[in-house]
Write a protein that holds these residues in place. Structure first.
Motif, PDB file in Angstrom:
ATOM      1  N   GLU A  33     -13.120   6.327 -12.687  1.00 25.72           N
ATOM      2  CA  GLU A  33     -12.874   6.455 -11.252  1.00 25.72           C
ATOM      3  C   GLU A  33     -12.396   5.129 -10.668  1.00 25.72           C
ATOM      4  N   VAL A  34     -11.411   5.229  -9.796  1.00 25.92           N
ATOM      5  CA  VAL A  34     -10.891   4.064  -9.082  1.00 25.92           C
ATOM      6  C   VAL A  34     -10.767   4.434  -7.606  1.00 25.92           C
ATOM      7  N   THR A  35     -10.802   3.429  -6.743  1.00 27.27           N
ATOM      8  CA  THR A  35     -10.664   3.649  -5.301  1.00 27.27           C
ATOM      9  C   THR A  35      -9.423   2.934  -4.799  1.00 27.27           C
ATOM     10  N   ARG A  36      -8.633   3.632  -4.031  1.00 26.89           N
ATOM     11  CA  ARG A  36      -7.411   3.073  -3.457  1.00 26.89           C
ATOM     12  C   ARG A  36      -7.428   3.288  -1.935  1.00 26.89           C
ATOM     13  N   THR A  37      -6.884   2.295  -1.206  1.00 29.61           N
ATOM     14  CA  THR A  37      -6.718   2.422   0.247  1.00 29.61           C
ATOM     15  C   THR A  37      -5.324   2.966   0.522  1.00 29.61           C
ATOM     16  N   VAL A  38      -5.273   4.098   1.222  1.00 27.00           N
ATOM     17  CA  VAL A  38      -4.012   4.830   1.399  1.00 27.00           C
ATOM     18  C   VAL A  38      -3.719   4.980   2.892  1.00 27.00           C
ATOM     19  N   PRO A  39      -2.486   4.671   3.342  1.00 26.57           N
ATOM     20  CA  PRO A  39      -2.121   4.896   4.755  1.00 26.57           C
ATOM     21  C   PRO A  39      -2.229   6.370   5.110  1.00 26.57           C
ATOM     22  N   LEU A  40      -2.677   6.650   6.325  1.00 30.35           N
ATOM     23  CA  LEU A  40      -2.835   8.027   6.795  1.00 30.35           C
ATOM     24  C   LEU A  40      -1.704   8.361   7.758  1.00 30.35           C
ATOM     25  N   ASN A  41      -0.932   9.365   7.410  1.00 31.39           N
ATOM     26  CA  ASN A  41       0.178   9.809   8.240  1.00 31.39           C
ATOM     27  C   ASN A  41      -0.199  11.135   8.899  1.00 31.39           C
ATOM     28  N   ILE A  42      -0.275  11.112  10.249  1.00 30.71           N
ATOM     29  CA  ILE A  42      -0.662  12.315  10.997  1.00 30.71           C
ATOM     30  C   ILE A  42       0.544  12.792  11.805  1.00 30.71           C
ATOM     31  N   ARG A  43       0.900  14.039  11.651  1.00 33.94           N
ATOM     32  CA  ARG A  43       1.994  14.639  12.412  1.00 33.94           C
ATOM     33  C   ARG A  43       1.428  15.737  13.310  1.00 33.94           C
ATOM     34  N   ILE A  44       2.147  15.987  14.397  1.00 34.35           N
ATOM     35  CA  ILE A  44       1.739  17.068  15.293  1.00 34.35           C
ATOM     36  C   ILE A  44       2.915  18.028  15.458  1.00 34.35           C
ATOM     37  N   ALA A  68      -5.458   5.634 -19.488  1.00 37.10           N
ATOM     38  CA  ALA A  68      -4.077   5.271 -19.792  1.00 37.10           C
ATOM     39  C   ALA A  68      -3.173   5.335 -18.565  1.00 37.10           C
ATOM     40  N   LEU A  69      -3.569   6.108 -17.558  1.00 34.82           N
ATOM     41  CA  LEU A  69      -2.730   6.252 -16.373  1.00 34.82           C
ATOM     42  C   LEU A  69      -3.028   5.223 -15.284  1.00 34.82           C
ATOM     43  N   LEU A  70      -4.066   4.434 -15.470  1.00 36.36           N
ATOM     44  CA  LEU A  70      -4.481   3.507 -14.416  1.00 36.36           C
ATOM     45  C   LEU A  70      -3.367   2.570 -13.963  1.00 36.36           C
ATOM     46  N   PRO A  71      -2.592   1.965 -14.878  1.00 31.55           N
ATOM     47  CA  PRO A  71      -1.541   1.055 -14.401  1.00 31.55           C
ATOM     48  C   PRO A  71      -0.513   1.728 -13.495  1.00 31.55           C
ATOM     49  N   GLU A  72      -0.392   3.039 -13.576  1.00 37.46           N
ATOM     50  CA  GLU A  72       0.613   3.752 -12.792  1.00 37.46           C
ATOM     51  C   GLU A  72       0.097   4.203 -11.432  1.00 37.46           C
ATOM     52  N   ILE A  73      -1.195   4.084 -11.215  1.00 38.76           N
ATOM     53  CA  ILE A  73      -1.775   4.565  -9.959  1.00 38.76           C
ATOM     54  C   ILE A  73      -1.817   3.415  -8.961  1.00 38.76           C
ATOM     55  N   THR A  74      -0.896   3.412  -8.042  1.00 34.78           N
ATOM     56  CA  THR A  74      -0.865   2.399  -6.983  1.00 34.78           C
ATOM     57  C   THR A  74      -0.911   3.088  -5.631  1.00 34.78           C
ATOM     58  N   SER A  75      -1.287   2.341  -4.618  1.00 31.67           N
ATOM     59  CA  SER A  75      -1.397   2.913  -3.279  1.00 31.67           C
ATOM     60  C   SER A  75      -0.043   3.402  -2.765  1.00 31.67           C
ATOM     61  N   LYS A  76       1.050   2.783  -3.255  1.00 26.77           N
ATOM     62  CA  LYS A  76       2.374   3.199  -2.799  1.00 26.77           C
ATOM     63  C   LYS A  76       2.713   4.610  -3.253  1.00 26.77           C
ATOM     64  N   GLU A  77       2.157   5.020  -4.392  1.00 26.76           N
ATOM     65  CA  GLU A  77       2.486   6.339  -4.927  1.00 26.76           C
ATOM     66  C   GLU A  77       1.582   7.436  -4.383  1.00 26.76           C
ATOM     67  N   ILE A  78       0.567   7.052  -3.632  1.00 24.24           N
ATOM     68  CA  ILE A  78      -0.384   8.025  -3.085  1.00 24.24           C
ATOM     69  C   ILE A  78      -0.171   8.118  -1.580  1.00 24.24           C
ATOM     70  N   GLN A  79      -0.152   9.310  -1.038  1.00 26.65           N
ATOM     71  CA  GLN A  79       0.049   9.515   0.389  1.00 26.65           C
ATOM     72  C   GLN A  79      -1.005  10.461   0.936  1.00 26.65           C
ATOM     73  N   ALA A  80      -1.501  10.115   2.126  1.00 22.97           N
ATOM     74  CA  ALA A  80      -2.436  10.992   2.835  1.00 22.97           C
ATOM     75  C   ALA A  80      -1.711  11.534   4.064  1.00 22.97           C
ATOM     76  N   LEU A 105      -0.512  13.116  -4.818  1.00 24.73           N
ATOM     77  CA  LEU A 105      -0.770  12.291  -5.994  1.00 24.73           C
ATOM     78  C   LEU A 105       0.460  12.223  -6.891  1.00 24.73           C
ATOM     79  N   PRO A 106       0.604  11.146  -7.666  1.00 26.00           N
ATOM     80  CA  PRO A 106       1.798  10.993  -8.519  1.00 26.00           C
ATOM     81  C   PRO A 106       1.819  11.932  -9.717  1.00 26.00           C
TER      82      PRO A 106
END
Length: 310
Positions: A33-44, A68-80, A105-106
């Motif tokens: 398990e890893v924790t990433r800080t992800v920007p939150l985009n809210i639309r209306i 094996a996938l850890l190096p590929e998991i960055t905050s830029k590739e994750i969106q909320a 998720l990527p």
């Protein structure tokens, strides 16, 4: 013992390679398990409403993924991302729960385990259009002795139509441009700059502004006390001049740069008496000054002169 090691040695090597490969595969497939800080985009969805503020601009997402996938998991590739439905038609405070399916998720091999905070609070306001004047945002000061002629600044356009939440727009009287650097300036100049738009606000017209900044030399006044008056060109060698007063005080005006450098000992005040005869006279004082400096008063300085024999 040696015979045992050498017997079927090819099969033993293959078995060893397979064992090592299986071990690497097992380690690579191990989930951590890893924790990433992800920007939150809210639309209306509603075109009549807008988001005024949110309780958070980002969320912390705990993910489970193969090592094996850890190096590929960055905050830029994750969106909320969360979309507020068109059913909300009135301004007010609302809350929603951010679901794992709203985390983009990527790869499917990554799973969302936890979202913090789970509940997000938003304030929704009516969307309005308003015209605001544009103001240049200056940084620094021109060179010493120079200033911006504020009443001659030109902006094209000088106002802009903006759209945003009613509660936010009603507090604004103007929109600033990008910063315009004035440091060390001695000449007028022109710049094309963007607008500094607050969050949640967008323009409905051109966002580029042509700015003309007029720079002029700064003028000042400076008083000089007890400057001695010198006599030049006596008409006759046997005459002497008696001055009243022998020292004068006056105010000069002109370029601030020149006045700042001009010291009392460098100011020459003198009388040219070449055309005067013996007797009493009111003679004008002449000043030797820098080109951009002159006497403040229009009336000439005079002193009383008595020319008499030695």
């Amino acid at each position: 013992m040696i015979a045992f090691l050498t017997k079927d040695w090819g099969l033993k090597v293959i078995a060893l390679i397979l064992a090592v490969g299986l071990w690497y595969y097992a380690v690579g497939e191990e989930s951590i398990e890893v924790t990433r800080t992800v920007p939150l985009n809210i639309r209306i969805k509603s075109e009549q409403m807008s988001i005024l503020r949110t309780s958070t601009a980002a969320v912390q997402v705990t993910l489970s993924a193969p090592r094996a996938l850890l190096p590929e998991i960055t905050s830029k590739e994750i969106q909320a991302e969360h979309e507020i439905g068109s059913g909300i038609k009135t301004a007010g405070d609302y809350s929603f729960r951010l679901e794992p399916r709203e985390i983009k998720l990527p790869t499917p091999q990554v799973r969302v385990m936890k979202i913090n905070p789970e509940i997000v609070h938003v304030t929704i306001d009516e969307l309005i259009v308003q015209k605001l004047k544009i103001e240049p945002d200056f940084v620094g000061e021109p060179a010493f002795g120079y200033q911006v002629k504020k009443n001659e600044i030109q902006l094209d356009p000088n106002a802009v139509l903006v759209e945003g939440p009613k509660g936010q727009l009603e507090k604004l009287e103007s929109i600033k441009t990008e910063r315009i650097d004035l440091v060390g300036r001695i000449r007028s100049f022109r710049r094309t700059v963007e607008l500094q738009l607050p969050s949640n606000i967008k323009t409905l017209s051109e966002s580029l502004v042509d700015v003309f900044v007029p720079i002029q030399e700064e003028f000042d006044e400076k008083e000089f006390h007890d400057i001695p008056v010198k006599v030049l060109n006596l008409p006759q060698r046997k005459l002497v001049a008696d001055l009243q007063p022998e020292k004068i005080t006056f105010i000069l005006k002109g370029s601030r740069r020149q006045l700042e450098k001009l010291l009392p000992e460098n100011v020459l005040a003198y009388l040219d008496l070449s055309d005067y005869d013996a007797g009493q006279h009111e003679a004008p004082v002449q000043l030797f000054l820098p080109e951009e400096v002159r006497l403040k008063d229009e009336l000439p300085l005079t002193v009383s002169v008595t020319l008499k024999k030695k």
